[in-house]
Design an enzyme around this catalytic site. Structure first.
Site, PDB file in Angstrom:
ATOM      1  N   SER A  82       0.838  -1.188   0.000  1.00 31.67           N
ATOM      2  CA  SER A  82       0.000   0.000   0.000  1.00 31.67           C
ATOM      3  C   SER A  82       0.878   1.245   0.000  1.00 31.67           C
ATOM      4  O   SER A  82       1.697   1.420  -0.904  1.00 31.67           O
ATOM      5  CB  SER A  82      -0.960  -0.034   1.194  1.00 31.67           C
ATOM      6  OG  SER A  82      -1.964   0.936   1.059  1.00 31.67           O
ATOM      7  N   ASP A 124      -8.410  -5.487  -5.650  1.00 30.59           N
ATOM      8  CA  ASP A 124      -8.058  -4.410  -4.722  1.00 30.59           C
ATOM      9  C   ASP A 124      -9.096  -3.281  -4.787  1.00 30.59           C
ATOM     10  O   ASP A 124      -9.296  -2.676  -5.838  1.00 30.59           O
ATOM     11  CB  ASP A 124      -6.677  -3.858  -5.075  1.00 30.59           C
ATOM     12  CG  ASP A 124      -6.085  -2.984  -3.988  1.00 30.59           C
ATOM     13  OD1 ASP A 124      -6.852  -2.331  -3.253  1.00 30.59           O
ATOM     14  OD2 ASP A 124      -4.854  -2.955  -3.866  1.00 30.59           O
ATOM     15  N   HIS A 161      -6.897  -5.921  -0.966  1.00 33.67           N
ATOM     16  CA  HIS A 161      -5.807  -4.973  -0.735  1.00 33.67           C
ATOM     17  C   HIS A 161      -4.694  -5.605   0.097  1.00 33.67           C
ATOM     18  O   HIS A 161      -4.844  -5.782   1.306  1.00 33.67           O
ATOM     19  CB  HIS A 161      -6.339  -3.718  -0.043  1.00 33.67           C
ATOM     20  CG  HIS A 161      -5.340  -2.612   0.032  1.00 33.67           C
ATOM     21  ND1 HIS A 161      -4.667  -2.134  -1.069  1.00 33.67           N
ATOM     22  CD2 HIS A 161      -4.874  -1.879   1.076  1.00 33.67           C
ATOM     23  CE1 HIS A 161      -3.859  -1.162  -0.712  1.00 33.67           C
ATOM     24  NE2 HIS A 161      -3.956  -1.002   0.590  1.00 33.67           N
TER      25      HIS A 161
END
Length: 520
Positions: free
Chosen positions: A181, A397, A435
């Site tokens: 991320s 995601d 994610h």
């Protein structure tokens, strides 16, 4: 994001451990750092460890030397960092851990997992303390934005190497970085700006183009927060059900996962309400909202700012990230709003509903682009010193479009050439992963300290180390999905992009051996 791997850490060792020399942990108190100081040194006994945030780490940790410090490269800097070093059984390597969101905390959970694997490990809060969605610390503090964007991670790597060398009497033989991320953005920033910091970098779902990603989020927000256009998360199951009915079997396997969602040309208009509104249908305005989410934001001329989300896992992945519990409450909206309020405009009253998207992007680029964007496609210096890079991204995601990782990978390939690219970099697109981790597909493959299908000593980080240290390139990796009892329920090959895993036409569809990597 801060605790996304809690409970999943497993031992991963590559090569024989290096027996640490007898070292004086307390003596590190007097270690001098060029731009900071050591603030705490302690021998931490084996057993349970509770982080300074009051959260106990998963499982027990071995005895280690814990060093904390602060770095002050500017008058407005206060970069806290920690270095943890096994008292025995050190494997001779440094593993740096990154951050999620707007950072603001040290990744103790991942550091604990790295320690159990035999690494010396280091992490930083990047210069401020706060929750992942909070950017108020940046209000009128440009140097803190630079610390967050690139300086904190780099200086922590430099300090960690000095601490390790002082403790063991010798430096780490190799250094690695593993994060996702914003940590994926940090990973690419390290490769681009500081190619000597790490020998191997594992970059997950990188948020490497903040200015365009959040400007796109601004455009999307303006379109979907209209109460009549807002799509309640209660409608998401119907959307995903219809997508899978239309597209699931396209890859030859009906398993609830789209192998490559780009092949699914789903139009939400098929869910148009014929009578009254209900959870099973979408109104005209809601259809427009869903189309916007798939398409991504655009500028005033209709040019794409950032790619949109993929179909196939709207439920449950969109519920928190994209839509939230009410109009304008999704995590993506909060990140966008806080970025522009506190990092770009220095205006807590800035209103996304009245903002001009093009002007916002222009201001964001001018004020923060050089500090937060990691989009440079020239990785020549990193490659020249033998660095290896693995990027991965889940196709499902809901936070950062997976198409962004493909775009960056292809920009590096275009800049450096395909043959050169293949010598030091790989991209893995993970079907059914959300994610960084989780989702309906096989999504654990040794990233972030998570388990891998083949057990300890295997997976993404182990393969990356082997590539760095022996020259053996990474090929196919195997991902696993665990059930509620932590037993495997699915395995699937992950193939170097642009290859995909294809069903051989026979065998258990939940077994990786029934698939082979090949051209799409």
């Amino acid at each position: 994001m801060r605790n996304m791997v809690a409970g999943l850490l497993a031992g991963v060792m590559v090569g024989a451990p290096v027996v640490a020399r007898a070292a004086d942990c307390a003596g590190l108190t007097n270690l001098k750092l060029p731009q900071g100081e050591i603030t705490m040194v302690a021998v931490t006994e084996a057993g349970r460890f509770v982080s300074p945030y009051g959260q106990p780490l998963h499982g027990e940790v071995p005895e280690f030397c814990r060093v904390a410090g602060v770095l002050r490269p500017t008058a407005d800097s206060n970069i806290k960092f920690e270095v943890w070093m096994p008292a025995s059984g050190w494997n001779g390597r440094l593993l740096g851990v990154g951050n999620g969101g707007f950072a603001g905390s040290i990744g103790y959970e991942q550091m604990g997992g790295a320690l159990k694997q035999g690494y010396a490990t280091a992490g930083t809060d990047t210069g401020h303390e706060g929750q992942a969605e909070d950017a108020s610390w940046a209000y009128k503090h440009p140097e803190k934005i630079a610390d967050f964007g690139w300086r904190g991670l780099h200086l922590t790597a430099v300090a960690a190497k000095a601490v390790i060398a002082a403790y063991y009497g010798d430096g780490a033989k190799k250094s690695y970085f593993d994060s996702c991320s914003d940590g994926g953005r940090e990973a690419l920033m390290e490769a681009q700006r500081f190619p000597g910091d790490y020998d191997g970098i594992l970059a997950g779902a990188p948020a490497n183009n903040w200015t365009r990603m959040l400007s796109s989020g601004l455009d999307i927000t303006k379109a979907v927060v209209d109460p009549e256009a807002y799509v309640s998360s209660m409608k998401l199951p119907a959307i995903t059900k219809t997508v899978l009915e239309q597209c699931d079997a396209q890859d030859g396997v009906k398993d609830g996962v789209l192998n490559d969602p780009r092949a699914c040309h789903f139009d939400p208009a098929v869910l148009l309400c014929k009578g009254g509104d209900s959870r099973e249908c979408l109104t005209e305005k809601q259809i427009s909202s869903v189309r916007k989410l798939y398409a991504g934001g655009v500028d005033a001329k209709g040019h794409s700012l950032f790619p949109g989300y993929m179909p196939g896992d709207e439920w449950t992945s969109w519920a928190t990230w994209v839509l939230g519990s009410s109009a304008g409450s999704g995590s993506g909206v909060l990140y966008m709003q806080n970025y522009f309020r506190y990092m770009v405009f220095d205006d807590p009253k800035w209103n996304p509903l009245t903002a001009d998207v093009d002007a916002a992007l222009q201001t964001a680029e001018a004020k923060t682009g050089k500090d937060v964007n990691a989009v440079n496609p020239d990785l020549g210096a990193f490659a020249a010193r033998g660095g290896k890079l693995v990027i991965y991204h889940g196709w499902d995601d809901p936070a950062i479009s997976p198409l962004n990782s493909i775009a960056y990978y292809e920009s590096v390939q275009k800049t450096m050439g395909g043959e050169k690219m293949a010598s030091f970099a790989r991209l893995y697109m993970v079907p059914g992963m959300e994610h960084c981790i989780g989702g309906p597909g096989a999504n654990l493959f040794g990233q972030l300290g998570a388990p891998s299908a083949k057990g300890p000593g295997t997976g993404a980080l182990a393969d990356l180390q082997e590539w760095v240290e022996t020259g053996k390139p990474i090929g196919e990796m195997i991902a696993v999905k665990l059930g509620t009892d932590n037993k495997p329920v699915m395995t699937r090959p992950l193939c170097p992009y642009p290859q995909v895993a294809k069903y051989k036409g026979g065998g258990d569809v939940k077994d990786a051996t029934s698939f082979a990597c090949g051209a799409e």
